[in-house]
Write an enzyme that holds these catalytic residues in place. Sequence first.
Site: not given
Length: 358
Positions: A172-174
């Site tokens: 997942l993106d940050k």
Amino acid sequence: MVQRIIGVKGVTGLTRKSAAFVPQMQPQVRGDSSAAGPAVRRLSVDEDSQGQRLDNYLIKLCKGVPKAHIYRVIRSGEVRVNMGRAAADTRLALGDEVRVPPVRVSRGGEPRAGPRVSAREFPLVWEDDYLIAIDKPAGVAVHGGSGVRFGVIEQLRQARPQARFLELVHRLDKETSGLLLVAKKRSALVALQDQLRRRTAVKTYAALVIGIWPAARKVIDVPLYKYLDAAGERRVRAAVDDADGRRSVSLVRVVEFWPAFTLLDVTIKTGRTHQIRVHLAHEGHPVAGDPKYGDFAVNKALARGEAVPGQRMDRMFLHASRLRFEHPASGEVVELAAHLPKECAAAVTALAHARTSR
């Protein structure tokens, strides 16, 4: 049978299992080692390491060695797989021979220590002997890398030193919150990633976008192209007329709309980097709070509490809310759900209140 698990706290019927862990076996090593100092090692890939990326294999093997150094020796060709050069993303097979050059060491003879990783557990949605599903907070990277000292997986390993195997199933993106799977066995990792590649696992995200989304726009089938900008930062753009673009498909459903925002459910059929963010921005409705592809003026207004009356939102509104897959051991269909984080739920409530109070 389908198991449905919703939320994090108070999930009935789920307990954290204390599996009996077997001491980790060391990789088979042939030749070249000596007590006089570091030397070339030739390792045979075992069952626990098959299917793993070369870079992750070396990072786990060479604890304390800076990641930049590991990537450098891979690029230089000093690391070999079956006597040939290999890229960082090469998948290792059972019995492969990996040549590992001497690693950078301190005067004490131990690998130079990297930054201290703080142990941390994350909100659990599911856990058994094969996998863990956590509800990742926004602002936390899933793993360490360029400019990031450590992430979820490093903190989780530090919190569970007895665990033989912990690997990310996906990313997942940050800035994105929500459901994240971690495999506790190599067999589970391979099975779950295979489902993601075959698109039989289903991932759905909640996204608040700027403007009113056209309800008839239900499928986005726009190729995406990944590149580095002038500053060396990874970016993605829509590549409608670019042969280098990779096909990317997102399914969109309107959940609710207000005069200036729309809440969407977005199910991804492909798993490209920043796919949802770029697709929605390409359609003229960027994700609220997106610091890379969003509307920066609206983002500032959201952070100041001006865009949504009485509610500040200083984050990107993208949340991995639902996940459906076949259990890697039993084959049973598992459906997981993670409620909206407080800040996102508060924004939705404030938008609904503003509409009814008019």
